[in-house]
Design a protein around this motif. Structure first.
Motif, PDB file in Angstrom:
ATOM      1  N   LEU A 184       4.643  12.636  -9.579  1.00 32.22           N
ATOM      2  CA  LEU A 184       3.683  11.670 -10.120  1.00 32.22           C
ATOM      3  C   LEU A 184       2.273  11.931  -9.605  1.00 32.22           C
ATOM      4  CD1 LEU A 184       5.916   8.510  -9.659  1.00 32.22           C
ATOM      5  CD2 LEU A 184       5.353   9.596 -11.833  1.00 32.22           C
ATOM      6  N   HIS A 185       2.114  12.994  -8.807  1.00 32.42           N
ATOM      7  CA  HIS A 185       0.825  13.434  -8.270  1.00 32.42           C
ATOM      8  C   HIS A 185       0.185  12.389  -7.360  1.00 32.42           C
ATOM      9  CE1 HIS A 185       1.299  16.676 -11.112  1.00 32.42           C
ATOM     10  NE2 HIS A 185       1.377  15.804 -12.099  1.00 32.42           N
ATOM     11  N   ARG A 186       1.061  11.663  -6.645  1.00 32.88           N
ATOM     12  CA  ARG A 186       0.584  10.678  -5.685  1.00 32.88           C
ATOM     13  C   ARG A 186       0.744  11.203  -4.261  1.00 32.88           C
ATOM     14  NH1 ARG A 186       3.453   5.228  -7.775  1.00 32.88           N
ATOM     15  NH2 ARG A 186       3.014   4.632  -5.613  1.00 32.88           N
ATOM     16  N   TYR A 187       0.018  10.612  -3.359  1.00 36.88           N
ATOM     17  CA  TYR A 187      -0.022  11.048  -1.968  1.00 36.88           C
ATOM     18  C   TYR A 187       1.273  10.642  -1.265  1.00 36.88           C
ATOM     19  CZ  TYR A 187      -2.053  11.677   2.737  1.00 36.88           C
ATOM     20  OH  TYR A 187      -2.318  12.075   4.019  1.00 36.88           O
ATOM     21  N   TRP A 188       2.005  11.627  -0.772  1.00 32.67           N
ATOM     22  CA  TRP A 188       3.224  11.375  -0.025  1.00 32.67           C
ATOM     23  C   TRP A 188       2.904  11.423   1.466  1.00 32.67           C
ATOM     24  CZ3 TRP A 188       7.879   9.487   0.399  1.00 32.67           C
ATOM     25  CH2 TRP A 188       8.708   9.911   1.439  1.00 32.67           C
ATOM     26  N   ALA A 189       3.299  10.366   2.190  1.00 31.52           N
ATOM     27  CA  ALA A 189       3.016  10.271   3.624  1.00 31.52           C
ATOM     28  C   ALA A 189       4.322  10.424   4.397  1.00 31.52           C
ATOM     29  CB  ALA A 189       2.367   8.937   3.945  1.00 31.52           C
ATOM     30  N   PRO A 190       4.643  11.636   4.874  1.00 32.44           N
ATOM     31  CA  PRO A 190       5.914  11.830   5.586  1.00 32.44           C
ATOM     32  C   PRO A 190       5.981  11.080   6.904  1.00 32.44           C
ATOM     33  CG  PRO A 190       4.533  13.799   5.748  1.00 32.44           C
ATOM     34  CD  PRO A 190       3.873  12.884   4.762  1.00 32.44           C
ATOM     35  N   GLN A 191       4.826  10.742   7.481  1.00 29.06           N
ATOM     36  CA  GLN A 191       4.830  10.011   8.757  1.00 29.06           C
ATOM     37  C   GLN A 191       5.536   8.660   8.628  1.00 29.06           C
ATOM     38  OE1 GLN A 191       2.229  11.294   7.162  1.00 29.06           O
ATOM     39  NE2 GLN A 191       0.689  12.133   8.564  1.00 29.06           N
ATOM     40  N   VAL A 192       5.404   8.042   7.458  1.00 26.19           N
ATOM     41  CA  VAL A 192       6.005   6.720   7.244  1.00 26.19           C
ATOM     42  C   VAL A 192       7.022   6.742   6.108  1.00 26.19           C
ATOM     43  CG1 VAL A 192       4.089   5.372   8.192  1.00 26.19           C
ATOM     44  CG2 VAL A 192       4.007   6.117   5.801  1.00 26.19           C
ATOM     45  N   ASN A 193       7.260   7.924   5.528  1.00 26.40           N
ATOM     46  CA  ASN A 193       8.223   8.086   4.433  1.00 26.40           C
ATOM     47  C   ASN A 193       7.907   7.177   3.246  1.00 26.40           C
ATOM     48  OD1 ASN A 193      10.187  10.047   5.648  1.00 26.40           O
ATOM     49  ND2 ASN A 193      10.352   8.410   7.174  1.00 26.40           N
ATOM     50  N   LEU A 194       6.623   7.103   2.906  1.00 27.71           N
ATOM     51  CA  LEU A 194       6.192   6.249   1.810  1.00 27.71           C
ATOM     52  C   LEU A 194       5.324   7.017   0.825  1.00 27.71           C
ATOM     53  CD1 LEU A 194       5.200   2.997   3.758  1.00 27.71           C
ATOM     54  CD2 LEU A 194       7.156   3.265   2.226  1.00 27.71           C
ATOM     55  N   CYS A 195       5.408   6.621  -0.435  1.00 24.68           N
ATOM     56  CA  CYS A 195       4.513   7.108  -1.483  1.00 24.68           C
ATOM     57  C   CYS A 195       3.360   6.108  -1.572  1.00 24.68           C
ATOM     58  CB  CYS A 195       5.271   7.185  -2.809  1.00 24.68           C
ATOM     59  SG  CYS A 195       4.352   7.951  -4.163  1.00 24.68           S
ATOM     60  N   ILE A 196       2.143   6.589  -1.341  1.00 22.42           N
ATOM     61  CA  ILE A 196       0.994   5.694  -1.254  1.00 22.42           C
ATOM     62  C   ILE A 196       0.728   5.018  -2.601  1.00 22.42           C
ATOM     63  CG2 ILE A 196      -1.456   5.541  -0.750  1.00 22.42           C
ATOM     64  CD1 ILE A 196       0.378   6.011   1.667  1.00 22.42           C
ATOM     65  N   SER A 197       0.530   3.707  -2.552  1.00 26.83           N
ATOM     66  CA  SER A 197       0.389   2.882  -3.750  1.00 26.83           C
ATOM     67  C   SER A 197      -0.960   2.173  -3.742  1.00 26.83           C
ATOM     68  CB  SER A 197       1.522   1.855  -3.801  1.00 26.83           C
ATOM     69  OG  SER A 197       1.406   1.012  -4.933  1.00 26.83           O
ATOM     70  N   ASN A 198      -1.445   1.851  -4.928  1.00 31.80           N
ATOM     71  CA  ASN A 198      -2.682   1.084  -5.062  1.00 31.80           C
ATOM     72  C   ASN A 198      -2.320  -0.380  -5.295  1.00 31.80           C
ATOM     73  OD1 ASN A 198      -5.159  -0.077  -5.879  1.00 31.80           O
ATOM     74  ND2 ASN A 198      -5.890   1.921  -6.552  1.00 31.80           N
ATOM     75  N   PRO A 199      -2.659  -1.262  -4.355  1.00 32.80           N
ATOM     76  CA  PRO A 199      -2.262  -2.664  -4.505  1.00 32.80           C
ATOM     77  C   PRO A 199      -3.169  -3.484  -5.423  1.00 32.80           C
ATOM     78  CG  PRO A 199      -3.455  -2.400  -2.455  1.00 32.80           C
ATOM     79  CD  PRO A 199      -3.359  -1.023  -3.073  1.00 32.80           C
ATOM     80  N   ALA A 200      -4.231  -2.871  -5.950  1.00 33.85           N
ATOM     81  CA  ALA A 200      -5.173  -3.609  -6.799  1.00 33.85           C
ATOM     82  C   ALA A 200      -4.596  -3.733  -8.210  1.00 33.85           C
ATOM     83  CB  ALA A 200      -6.529  -2.896  -6.826  1.00 33.85           C
ATOM     84  N   ARG A 201      -3.600  -4.590  -8.374  1.00 38.06           N
ATOM     85  CA  ARG A 201      -2.841  -4.653  -9.622  1.00 38.06           C
ATOM     86  C   ARG A 201      -3.609  -5.301 -10.770  1.00 38.06           C
ATOM     87  NH1 ARG A 201       0.192  -0.861  -8.969  1.00 38.06           N
ATOM     88  NH2 ARG A 201       1.258  -1.539 -10.854  1.00 38.06           N
ATOM     89  N   HIS A 202      -4.767  -5.891 -10.499  1.00 36.03           N
ATOM     90  CA  HIS A 202      -5.541  -6.515 -11.565  1.00 36.03           C
ATOM     91  C   HIS A 202      -6.275  -5.484 -12.407  1.00 36.03           C
ATOM     92  CE1 HIS A 202      -8.344  -5.877  -8.249  1.00 36.03           C
ATOM     93  NE2 HIS A 202      -9.340  -5.938  -9.123  1.00 36.03           N
TER      94      HIS A 202
ATOM     95  N   TYR B  51       0.824  -1.210   0.000  1.00 33.68           N
ATOM     96  CA  TYR B  51       0.000   0.000   0.000  1.00 33.68           C
ATOM     97  C   TYR B  51       0.858   1.260   0.000  1.00 33.68           C
ATOM     98  CZ  TYR B  51      -4.151  -2.830   1.129  1.00 33.68           C
ATOM     99  OH  TYR B  51      -5.202  -3.735   1.103  1.00 33.68           O
ATOM    100  N   GLY B  52       2.162   1.126   0.118  1.00 32.41           N
ATOM    101  CA  GLY B  52       3.063   2.261   0.074  1.00 32.41           C
ATOM    102  C   GLY B  52       4.423   1.825  -0.410  1.00 32.41           C
ATOM    103  N   ARG B  53       5.095   2.708  -1.173  1.00 32.87           N
ATOM    104  CA  ARG B  53       6.379   2.348  -1.761  1.00 32.87           C
ATOM    105  C   ARG B  53       7.443   3.361  -1.337  1.00 32.87           C
ATOM    106  NH1 ARG B  53       7.192  -2.429  -4.254  1.00 32.87           N
ATOM    107  NH2 ARG B  53       8.710  -1.364  -5.549  1.00 32.87           N
ATOM    108  N   PRO B  54       8.707   2.929  -1.178  1.00 33.62           N
ATOM    109  CA  PRO B  54       9.772   3.861  -0.793  1.00 33.62           C
ATOM    110  C   PRO B  54      10.324   4.637  -1.980  1.00 33.62           C
ATOM    111  CG  PRO B  54      10.659   1.650  -0.953  1.00 33.62           C
ATOM    112  CD  PRO B  54       9.169   1.526  -1.210  1.00 33.62           C
ATOM    113  N   ILE B  55       9.460   5.430  -2.574  1.00 39.73           N
ATOM    114  CA  ILE B  55       9.838   6.280  -3.710  1.00 39.73           C
ATOM    115  C   ILE B  55      10.312   7.626  -3.171  1.00 39.73           C
ATOM    116  CG2 ILE B  55       8.989   7.354  -5.837  1.00 39.73           C
ATOM    117  CD1 ILE B  55       6.819   5.210  -5.937  1.00 39.73           C
ATOM    118  N   ASP B  56      11.337   8.185  -3.777  1.00 42.15           N
ATOM    119  CA  ASP B  56      11.801   9.510  -3.385  1.00 42.15           C
ATOM    120  C   ASP B  56      10.613  10.466  -3.321  1.00 42.15           C
ATOM    121  OD1 ASP B  56      12.701  12.375  -4.368  1.00 42.15           O
ATOM    122  OD2 ASP B  56      14.474  11.442  -3.473  1.00 42.15           O
TER     123      ASP B  56
END
Length: 386
Positions: free
Chosen positions: A109-127, A97-102
């Motif tokens: 990439l206009h994605r939600y950056w979460a500084p609390q966990v230092n993660l770029c929020i990802s959508n795991p629904a890959r299908h 649900y989150g990736r360690p992207i700079d």
């Protein structure tokens, strides 16, 4: 819809290319599943006061009566990666649900950056090929397009009009939407080495050439500590290349330096912040060989590694003590080489660490300031005599 080439060039200069292109990570689960050997801690029953309901859901974590759980996921089939202050859930298929992207790349990439966990929020629904009005997206860029969610090919949020345009191209050319999105994204193109966005497509360019002996900029090669403190350090040094990824072993130091040399040339300063994740094969000669890849004119700053002996294995503690000793020996013999003695600092101030290895939220800012002031105090190598 394309962006002006000047904006793309500026973005390329700003973003940390080295930590996004061609990461040498053994597996997706290896990079995401553990920040560093032995750092996973049991946090069952605890909540994260830093995380509100929205971010808790975006991370896939369960919201309890007392707050966002650190150890359980909203979906019972998901599992939680329990690295303190960086907890995130992942699906049975290994999609996070989150990736360690700079963080700068995440925002481009206009994605939600979460500084609390230092993660770029990802959508795991890959299908799915895309998700409209996705919670992982920011502002008008509301449609989340699945690309590959891998270095250099991250998913991207686009406007609905842009998504429809990409769909038309995919239909007309008989190409999967993910491939069209990957090749026609100015933001992704700016993250790649030897690439240029021309005529609505990302095209390969010839590798750059660099004048012999020329140096420019600063390169930091690090692991999860550098990753956690990257946004704070970038605030102090926005032009630095911060090549940091969770779980990176010390053995990747030379390869990361070589990639930077090929893409950007020799750095004026090299910050070596690797060693927290030890390997039995790593020796002093390997540090020496890695540093020898940069010119003698390059300043080198070694960041001493640390693990609390009470919370780590005796073997890992012994290896880090050896790395500390070798860094000091190299510093004493190579001109223009200095120490940022993080080991000494956190030994005196253990409250800067949350688990005996990684920084607390306050420790992240302290780490960044410490690296910056150590860099300021490090003298340049003496100019060669004519």
């Amino acid at each position: 819809m394309s962006r002006p080439r000047a904006l793309v060039a500026a973005l390329a200069a700003l973003l940390t290319l080295t930590c996004l292109g061609g990461l040498l990570v053994a597996s997706n689960a290896g990079a995401q599943g553990a920040e560093s050997a032995g750092s996973t801690t049991s946090t069952s029953g605890k909540v994260d006061a830093r995380v509100g309901t929205r971010l808790c859901t975006l991370l896939g974590r369960a919201w309890l009566a007392t707050g966002c759980s650190r150890a359980t996921c909203e979906r019972t089939s998901d599992r939680a990666r329990r690295n303190t202050n960086a907890e995130v859930c992942f699906t049975p298929s290994g999609h996070y649900y989150g990736r360690p992207i700079d963080f700068r790349a995440c925002r481009s990439l206009h994605r939600y950056w979460a500084p609390q966990v230092n993660l770029c929020i990802s959508n795991p629904a890959r299908h799915r090929a895309y998700v409209t009005r996705a919670q992982q997206c920011v502002g008008e860029y509301s449609d989340y397009v699945m690309v590959r969610e891998s270095p250099g090919a991250w998913d991207e949020c686009v406007t609905p009009a842009r998504r429809r345009q990409l769909e038309r191209i995919a239909l007309e050319t008989g190409t999967p939407l993910s491939e069209v999105a990957e090749q026609r994204s100015p933001a992704l193109c700016a993250l790649r080495d030897n690439a240029e966005y021309v005529g609505g497509r990302c095209r390969a360019t010839d590798p750059p050439t660099f004048a012999e002996g020329a140096t420019a900029g600063a390169l930091l090669v690090g692991d999860s500590l550098s990753w956690r403190g990257a946004n704070e350090l970038a605030g102090l040094h926005p032009r630095w290349s911060l090549d940091a990824v969770p779980g990176r072993p010390v053995t990747q130091l030379s390869s990361r330096i070589r990639q930077h040399l090929a893409a950007r040339g020799a750095p004026e300063t090299l910050v070596v912040a690797l060693g927290t994740n030890p390997r039995a094969s790593w020796r002093k000669r390997d540090y020496v060989a890695a540093v020898a890849l940069v010119p003698a004119e390059t300043r080198v700053l070694f960041v001493t590694p640390y693990r609390d002996p009470a919370q780590s294995t005796a073997w890992a503690v012994a290896r880090l003590e050896a790395y500390d000793r070798w860094m000091r020996e190299i510093t004493a013999t190579r001109p223009g080489t200095c120490l940022a003695d993080w080991r000494a600092l956190v030994t005196d101030q253990p409250e800067l660490l949350v688990d005996g290895t990684h920084q607390s939220p306050e420790g992240e800012a302290e780490w960044a300031e410490f690296i910056s002031t150590s860099w300021d105090a490090c003298p340049r190598p003496a100019e060669p005599q004519a």
